[in-house]
Design a protein around this motif. Structure first.
Motif, PDB file in Angstrom:
ATOM      1  N   LEU A 185       0.529  -0.972   0.156  1.00  0.00           N
ATOM      2  CA  LEU A 185       0.057   0.577   0.263  1.00  0.00           C
ATOM      3  C   LEU A 185       0.974   1.071  -0.124  1.00  0.00           C
ATOM      4  N   LEU A 186       0.278   2.479  -0.540  1.00  0.00           N
ATOM      5  CA  LEU A 186       1.214   3.241  -1.017  1.00  0.00           C
ATOM      6  C   LEU A 186       0.275   4.445   0.011  1.00  0.00           C
ATOM      7  N   LEU A 187       0.147   5.044   0.819  1.00  0.00           N
ATOM      8  CA  LEU A 187      -0.640   5.190   1.708  1.00  0.00           C
ATOM      9  C   LEU A 187      -0.007   6.856   1.640  1.00  0.00           C
ATOM     10  N   GLN A 188      -1.354   7.567   1.231  1.00  0.00           N
ATOM     11  CA  GLN A 188      -0.942   9.349   1.354  1.00  0.00           C
ATOM     12  C   GLN A 188      -1.812   9.880   2.289  1.00  0.00           C
ATOM     13  N   PHE A 189      -0.777  11.016   3.829  1.00  0.00           N
ATOM     14  CA  PHE A 189      -1.979  11.267   4.479  1.00  0.00           C
ATOM     15  C   PHE A 189      -1.970  12.704   3.696  1.00  0.00           C
ATOM     16  N   SER A 190      -3.228  13.397   3.877  1.00  0.00           N
ATOM     17  CA  SER A 190      -3.270  15.140   3.294  1.00  0.00           C
ATOM     18  C   SER A 190      -2.984  15.879   4.018  1.00  0.00           C
ATOM     19  N   ARG A 191      -2.744  17.226   3.449  1.00  0.00           N
ATOM     20  CA  ARG A 191      -2.696  18.537   4.871  1.00  0.00           C
ATOM     21  C   ARG A 191      -4.139  18.857   4.807  1.00  0.00           C
ATOM     22  N   HIS A 192      -4.724  19.809   5.252  1.00  0.00           N
ATOM     23  CA  HIS A 192      -5.869  20.178   5.271  1.00  0.00           C
ATOM     24  C   HIS A 192      -6.588  20.294   4.153  1.00  0.00           C
ATOM     25  N   LEU A 193      -7.776  20.191   4.081  1.00  0.00           N
ATOM     26  CA  LEU A 193      -9.147  20.214   2.582  1.00  0.00           C
ATOM     27  C   LEU A 193      -8.652  21.497   2.223  1.00  0.00           C
ATOM     28  N   GLY A 194      -8.390  21.259   1.199  1.00  0.00           N
ATOM     29  CA  GLY A 194      -8.391  22.860   0.673  1.00  0.00           C
ATOM     30  C   GLY A 194      -6.652  22.902   0.068  1.00  0.00           C
ATOM     31  N   CYS A 195      -5.642  22.142   0.377  1.00  0.00           N
ATOM     32  CA  CYS A 195      -4.115  22.635   0.517  1.00  0.00           C
ATOM     33  C   CYS A 195      -4.156  22.409  -0.874  1.00  0.00           C
TER      34      CYS A 195
ATOM     35  N   ILE B  15      -8.096  12.096   4.568  1.00  0.00           N
ATOM     36  CA  ILE B  15      -8.089  13.331   5.080  1.00  0.00           C
ATOM     37  C   ILE B  15      -8.100  13.114   5.990  1.00  0.00           C
ATOM     38  N   MET B  16      -8.296  14.791   6.364  1.00  0.00           N
ATOM     39  CA  MET B  16      -8.607  14.696   8.192  1.00  0.00           C
ATOM     40  C   MET B  16     -10.065  14.536   7.732  1.00  0.00           C
ATOM     41  N   GLY B  17     -11.379  14.652   6.766  1.00  0.00           N
ATOM     42  CA  GLY B  17     -12.401  14.141   7.210  1.00  0.00           C
ATOM     43  C   GLY B  17     -13.033  13.392   7.400  1.00  0.00           C
ATOM     44  N   GLY B  18     -14.620  13.494   7.391  1.00  0.00           N
ATOM     45  CA  GLY B  18     -15.286  11.754   6.939  1.00  0.00           C
ATOM     46  C   GLY B  18     -15.652  12.166   6.042  1.00  0.00           C
ATOM     47  N   ALA B  19     -16.663  10.952   5.855  1.00  0.00           N
ATOM     48  CA  ALA B  19     -16.983   9.902   5.358  1.00  0.00           C
ATOM     49  C   ALA B  19     -18.206  10.872   3.841  1.00  0.00           C
ATOM     50  N   GLU B  20     -18.129  11.574   4.067  1.00  0.00           N
ATOM     51  CA  GLU B  20     -18.882  12.554   3.224  1.00  0.00           C
ATOM     52  C   GLU B  20     -18.390  13.818   2.780  1.00  0.00           C
TER      53      GLU B  20
ATOM     54  N   ASP C  89      -6.557  20.637  10.339  1.00  0.00           N
ATOM     55  CA  ASP C  89      -5.603  21.109  11.050  1.00  0.00           C
ATOM     56  C   ASP C  89      -4.378  21.836   9.894  1.00  0.00           C
ATOM     57  N   LEU C  90      -4.751  23.554  10.188  1.00  0.00           N
ATOM     58  CA  LEU C  90      -3.659  24.419   8.939  1.00  0.00           C
ATOM     59  C   LEU C  90      -2.257  24.158   9.147  1.00  0.00           C
ATOM     60  N   MET C  91      -1.728  23.495  10.119  1.00  0.00           N
ATOM     61  CA  MET C  91      -0.038  22.904  10.394  1.00  0.00           C
ATOM     62  C   MET C  91      -0.047  21.675  10.109  1.00  0.00           C
ATOM     63  N   GLN C  92      -0.529  21.035  10.065  1.00  0.00           N
ATOM     64  CA  GLN C  92      -0.555  19.779   9.365  1.00  0.00           C
ATOM     65  C   GLN C  92      -0.020  19.254   8.173  1.00  0.00           C
ATOM     66  N   LEU C  93       1.232  18.862   7.820  1.00  0.00           N
ATOM     67  CA  LEU C  93       2.338  18.510   6.380  1.00  0.00           C
ATOM     68  C   LEU C  93       1.237  17.326   6.214  1.00  0.00           C
TER      69      LEU C  93
END
Length: 185
Positions: A34-44, A72-77, A138-142
């Motif tokens: 698995l290539l697991l990619q964590f995104s920053r905030h939604l809208g980055c 992403i840092m959001g929920g299902a929707e 979280d706007l500070m999340q990388l």
């Protein structure tokens, strides 16, 4: 900065699928690495741009025997809207409380690392290519990128030093090729 790791167990955790079901992380790498990619905030803008790069290279990743998942840092929707808006063909999962982000020790940044003047030109170029969304989370999340083998071991990771940094696609593929041979499909 990318690292080859020797036998680092992937943290356990649960993500939220688009349909609202809880998905144990281990299910995502049970059959293929698995290539697991964590995104920053939604809208980055940088994350939107990188998600589009992952999409452009998705067939190449599958030929190199990799599954791809974006968190992403959001929920299902939010996960569903993000995937649909970018027309992503790989799954997007939510981690609204950032529990999995924390378990993987995805780095957080300083104001300089996420919005310093040295990033403005790159941000303008990414904005031109990919547009921008409304910042949420979280706007500070990388971001963070992890390659997990089917034994649940993190074999390679990339932890950026600023919001503009993402791993080079070729480096991901080289790391993937240490796990399995390239498919002729």
């Amino acid at each position: 900065m990318s690292h080859y790791l020797s036998s680092t167990p992937a943290p356990q955790g649960t993500l939220i699928a688009e349909d609202g079901h809880k998905v144990p992380l281990a299910h995502l790498y049970a059959k293929r690495p698995l290539l697991l990619q964590f995104s920053r905030h939604l809208g980055c803008v940088f994350c939107i741009d990188h998600a589009k790069q992952l999409l452009q290279n998705y067939e190449t990743f599958t030929r190199h025997n990799l599954e791809v998942a974006l968190v992403i840092m959001g929920g299902a929707e939010e996960a569903k809207k993000f995937r649909e808006a970018l027309k992503l063909t790989f799954p997007v999962y939510g981690d609204p409380d950032q529990n999995v982000y924390q378990a993987f020790e995805v780095p957080r940044g300083t104001v300089w690392q996420v919005a310093g003047p040295h990033l403005w030109w790159a941000g303008l170029k990414a904005l031109t290519r990919s547009g921008i969304g409304r910042p949420r989370g979280d706007l500070m999340q990388l971001s963070g990128t992890y390659l997990i083998d089917t034994n649940g071991q993190i074999v390679w990771d990339f932890r950026p030093s600023s919001s503009v940094e993402f791993p080079d696609i070729d480096k991901i593929l080289v790391a993937a090729d240490t796990l399995t041979p390239i498919s002729d499909a």
